[in-house]
Design a protein around this motif. Structure first.
Motif, PDB file in Angstrom:
ATOM      1  N   LEU A  77       0.854  -1.338  -0.063  1.00 35.41           N
ATOM      2  CA  LEU A  77       0.033  -0.018  -0.049  1.00 35.41           C
ATOM      3  C   LEU A  77       0.733   1.388  -0.165  1.00 35.41           C
ATOM      4  CD1 LEU A  77      -2.830  -1.006   2.743  1.00 35.41           C
ATOM      5  CD2 LEU A  77      -2.944  -0.954   0.279  1.00 35.41           C
ATOM      6  N   PRO A  78       0.538   2.323  -0.475  1.00 33.79           N
ATOM      7  CA  PRO A  78       1.328   3.648  -0.434  1.00 33.79           C
ATOM      8  C   PRO A  78       1.657   3.792   1.112  1.00 33.79           C
ATOM      9  CG  PRO A  78      -0.873   4.091  -1.547  1.00 33.79           C
ATOM     10  CD  PRO A  78      -1.129   2.632  -0.773  1.00 33.79           C
ATOM     11  N   THR A  79       2.896   4.292   1.095  1.00 32.00           N
ATOM     12  CA  THR A  79       3.482   4.535   2.357  1.00 32.00           C
ATOM     13  C   THR A  79       3.063   5.953   3.045  1.00 32.00           C
ATOM     14  OG1 THR A  79       5.394   5.770   1.329  1.00 32.00           O
ATOM     15  CG2 THR A  79       5.787   3.257   1.967  1.00 32.00           C
ATOM     16  N   VAL A  80       3.299   5.730   4.478  1.00 34.19           N
ATOM     17  CA  VAL A  80       3.211   7.131   5.435  1.00 34.19           C
ATOM     18  C   VAL A  80       4.111   7.047   6.230  1.00 34.19           C
ATOM     19  CG1 VAL A  80       0.628   7.073   5.056  1.00 34.19           C
ATOM     20  CG2 VAL A  80       1.533   5.654   6.889  1.00 34.19           C
ATOM     21  N   PRO A  81       4.701   8.297   6.701  1.00 35.09           N
ATOM     22  CA  PRO A  81       5.612   8.158   7.690  1.00 35.09           C
ATOM     23  C   PRO A  81       5.389   7.584   9.104  1.00 35.09           C
ATOM     24  CG  PRO A  81       5.313  10.538   6.571  1.00 35.09           C
ATOM     25  CD  PRO A  81       4.228   9.438   6.548  1.00 35.09           C
ATOM     26  N   SER A  82       6.244   7.052   9.742  1.00 34.55           N
ATOM     27  CA  SER A  82       5.955   6.384  11.006  1.00 34.55           C
ATOM     28  C   SER A  82       6.698   7.231  12.110  1.00 34.55           C
ATOM     29  CB  SER A  82       6.694   5.030  11.270  1.00 34.55           C
ATOM     30  OG  SER A  82       6.580   4.539  12.244  1.00 34.55           O
ATOM     31  N   THR A  83       5.907   7.960  12.847  1.00 28.91           N
ATOM     32  CA  THR A  83       6.313   8.744  13.657  1.00 28.91           C
ATOM     33  C   THR A  83       6.673   7.985  15.276  1.00 28.91           C
ATOM     34  OG1 THR A  83       4.131   9.447  14.788  1.00 28.91           O
ATOM     35  CG2 THR A  83       5.260  11.097  13.058  1.00 28.91           C
ATOM     36  N   VAL A  84       6.005   7.083  15.465  1.00 25.02           N
ATOM     37  CA  VAL A  84       6.163   6.265  16.459  1.00 25.02           C
ATOM     38  C   VAL A  84       7.419   5.332  16.636  1.00 25.02           C
ATOM     39  CG1 VAL A  84       5.254   4.460  18.047  1.00 25.02           C
ATOM     40  CG2 VAL A  84       3.657   6.192  17.113  1.00 25.02           C
ATOM     41  N   VAL A  85       7.556   4.719  15.425  1.00 20.47           N
ATOM     42  CA  VAL A  85       8.778   3.646  15.345  1.00 20.47           C
ATOM     43  C   VAL A  85       9.947   4.811  15.021  1.00 20.47           C
ATOM     44  CG1 VAL A  85      10.032   2.000  13.789  1.00 20.47           C
ATOM     45  CG2 VAL A  85       7.430   1.759  14.456  1.00 20.47           C
ATOM     46  N   ARG A  86       9.821   5.773  14.494  1.00 22.67           N
ATOM     47  CA  ARG A  86      10.879   6.804  14.358  1.00 22.67           C
ATOM     48  C   ARG A  86      11.626   7.301  15.753  1.00 22.67           C
ATOM     49  NH1 ARG A  86      10.082  12.501  11.611  1.00 22.67           N
ATOM     50  NH2 ARG A  86       8.770  12.647  13.337  1.00 22.67           N
ATOM     51  N   ALA A  87      10.603   7.319  16.715  1.00 26.26           N
ATOM     52  CA  ALA A  87      10.939   7.855  17.804  1.00 26.26           C
ATOM     53  C   ALA A  87      11.658   6.820  18.782  1.00 26.26           C
ATOM     54  CB  ALA A  87       9.714   8.483  18.680  1.00 26.26           C
ATOM     55  N   ARG A  88      11.039   5.546  18.488  1.00 29.70           N
ATOM     56  CA  ARG A  88      11.613   4.553  19.287  1.00 29.70           C
ATOM     57  C   ARG A  88      13.017   4.160  18.784  1.00 29.70           C
ATOM     58  NH1 ARG A  88       8.093   0.598  21.700  1.00 29.70           N
ATOM     59  NH2 ARG A  88       9.033  -1.039  20.573  1.00 29.70           N
ATOM     60  N   LEU A  89      13.317   4.107  17.671  1.00 26.51           N
ATOM     61  CA  LEU A  89      14.500   3.911  17.116  1.00 26.51           C
ATOM     62  C   LEU A  89      15.659   4.828  17.740  1.00 26.51           C
ATOM     63  CD1 LEU A  89      13.874   3.062  13.424  1.00 26.51           C
ATOM     64  CD2 LEU A  89      15.010   1.472  15.278  1.00 26.51           C
TER      65      LEU A  89
END
Length: 245
Positions: A77-89
């Protein structure tokens, strides 16, 4: 031409696809594994429907990764940014969150029950991202911190969510990590998502998500957040070898 994904990523992709196909036909209570005759098992079985399994992968670039997934017939499916995983990483690896380019796509699978459903969630952290380092990919692949199994509640309510969060804790050893409200998903009133990690002493899948239509944050806002227990769960996290997601 360089392959978009390394061999280790492709093995983990195959594993999460197999796991999603299994989870789609398993009972919800079997996946969560609460006490078999308790409130948690009955609520989980009656009120939770499997939605997806998830994995974090590291393509050479975002475009190359999506091309590779399409070439494998996985219909991303079309991508969307991931704010949660970005913050966890960023927190785990001491990174600048703004430099972590993490995107989400879903892969539609033909499931054993006849549905064609986006049953695999893939977080893509491209290797051309400013923040990417090989050590991150090695560490994340070994431990699978972003692997999870997600459910939706077709008939959500605040009291029901509160009962389930409490029962999952007491009967399945699932620690409520937190969550939030997304006004852009789930219809007019958005959706509420809650995150859980299992206590280290309990066997079974390590992480779960629960999605409910509407803003139900108020129903669980006063429940205790076991911050120190969550920290301990991640500090003693096993490697992913031989363990379900």
């Amino acid at each position: 031409m360089e392959e978009a994904f390394r061999a280790a990523d492709l093995r983990r992709l195959d594993a999460v696809i197999r796991d999603a196909r299994f989870a789609a036909t398993a009972s919800a209570s079997e996946l969560v594994a609460p006490a078999p005759h308790g409130t948690g098992a009955a609520l989980t079985e009656r009120e939770c429907v499997f939605d997806h399994c998830a994995v974090l992968l590291f393509p050479t670039t975002l475009a190359a990764g999506l091309r590779d997934l399409r070439a494998r017939g996985l219909d991303p499916l079309p991508t969307v940014p991931s704010t949660v995983v970005r913050a966890r990483l960023a927190e785990r690896h001491g990174l600048d969150p703004a430099a972590c380019e993490v995107h989400i796509t879903r892969l539609r699978l033909d499931l054993p029950d006849g549905r064609r459903h986006p049953a695999v969630e893939v977080f893509l952290f491209p290797r051309d991202s400013t923040a990417f380092e090989d050590r991150i990919a090695v560490h994340e692949a070994a431990y699978g911190f972003e692997n999870h199994t997600a459910f939706v509640m077709p008939r959500p309510s605040g009291p029901l969510l509160r009962r389930l969060v409490t029962a999952w804790h007491t009967e399945a050893g699932l620690l409520w990590e937190g969550g939030g409200h997304n006004p852009h998903e789930g219809g007019r009133d958005g959706s509420t998502v809650t995150y859980f990690v299992r206590e280290p002493r309990r066997p079974g899948r390590r992480r779960f998500e629960l999605h409910c239509a509407g803003d139900l944050r108020g129903a669980i806002a006063d429940l205790p957040r076991p911050t120190e227990a969550v920290r301990h769960a991640y500090a003693t996290w096993p490697t992913t070898t031989g363990t379900p997601t």
